[in-house]
Design a protein around this motif. Structure first.
Motif, PDB file in Angstrom:
ATOM      1  N   SER A 132     -29.083   5.424  34.891  1.00  0.00           N
ATOM      2  CA  SER A 132     -29.487   5.691  36.278  1.00  0.00           C
ATOM      3  C   SER A 132     -30.101   7.076  36.403  1.00  0.00           C
ATOM      4  O   SER A 132     -31.081   7.263  37.130  1.00  0.00           O
ATOM      5  CB  SER A 132     -28.306   5.521  37.232  1.00  0.00           C
ATOM      6  OG  SER A 132     -27.336   6.523  37.009  1.00  0.00           O
ATOM      7  N   ASN A 135     -33.607   6.850  34.926  1.00  0.00           N
ATOM      8  CA  ASN A 135     -34.541   6.177  35.846  1.00  0.00           C
ATOM      9  C   ASN A 135     -34.908   7.077  37.018  1.00  0.00           C
ATOM     10  O   ASN A 135     -36.031   7.083  37.463  1.00  0.00           O
ATOM     11  CB  ASN A 135     -33.940   4.867  36.344  1.00  0.00           C
ATOM     12  CG  ASN A 135     -33.886   3.826  35.245  1.00  0.00           C
ATOM     13  OD1 ASN A 135     -34.639   3.889  34.278  1.00  0.00           O
ATOM     14  ND2 ASN A 135     -32.983   2.866  35.382  1.00  0.00           N
ATOM     15  N   ASP A 136     -33.950   7.866  37.538  1.00  0.00           N
ATOM     16  CA  ASP A 136     -34.248   8.805  38.618  1.00  0.00           C
ATOM     17  C   ASP A 136     -35.249   9.843  38.150  1.00  0.00           C
ATOM     18  O   ASP A 136     -36.166  10.229  38.887  1.00  0.00           O
ATOM     19  CB  ASP A 136     -32.971   9.503  39.113  1.00  0.00           C
ATOM     20  CG  ASP A 136     -32.082   8.543  39.890  1.00  0.00           C
ATOM     21  OD1 ASP A 136     -32.566   7.477  40.302  1.00  0.00           O
ATOM     22  OD2 ASP A 136     -30.895   8.883  40.081  1.00  0.00           O
TER      23      ASP A 136
END
Length: 141
Positions: A132, A135-136
């Motif tokens: 995550s 991806n950020d």
């Protein structure tokens, strides 16, 4: 032990009046010299063998003192010494995550830790957190 073996022929000489066999005195001296040699050798200071588990503990201590780079270097050395120590991969990955700039390296460490210990559920959570964050990072660019 050598002292005990060396005293047996001497005791035979004292109590029985003769050496137990020909050359017993020479054997007694030889045993004394060998025993003295081993005693001296055993007193030498040998460098301790590095213990990866102790290194892991020391790295955790370094990380708690905000010495993250030193902790990562120590964990890297522990992994070199014991490449199946999945906890070292886990902790190093967590330190990479805490730095924020090494998410891909953290992801590689979590993948390796999962490969070594697939039955540890918390590793999957850590890997998900790394994904995550990655991806950020990619979406903000």
């Amino acid at each position: 032990m050598a002292l005990l073996l060396a005293t047996l022929p001497v005791a035979s000489r004292l109590f029985l009046g003769g050496w137990g066999f020909d050359g017993a005195a020479g054997m007694a001296c030889l045993c004394m010299f060998i025993g003295a040699y081993f005693q001296l050798v055993s007193r030498r200071k040998c460098p301790p063998v590095p213990d990866p588990a102790a290194m892991l503990d020391q790295a955790i201590h370094l990380a708690s003192e905000c010495r993250t780079d030193q902790a990562i270097a120590l964990l890297t050395e522990a992994i070199r010494l014991s490449p199946r120590l999945w906890q070292a991969f886990q902790y190093r990955g967590e330190l990479y995550l805490s730095r924020g700039d090494s998410v891909p390296a953290a992801l590689r460490d979590f993948d390796e830790a999962i490969r070594l210990a697939p039955d540890e559920p918390h590793l999957y959570g850590l890997r998900g957190r790394a994904h995550s964050l990655l991806n950020d990072t990619l979406s903000s660019q």
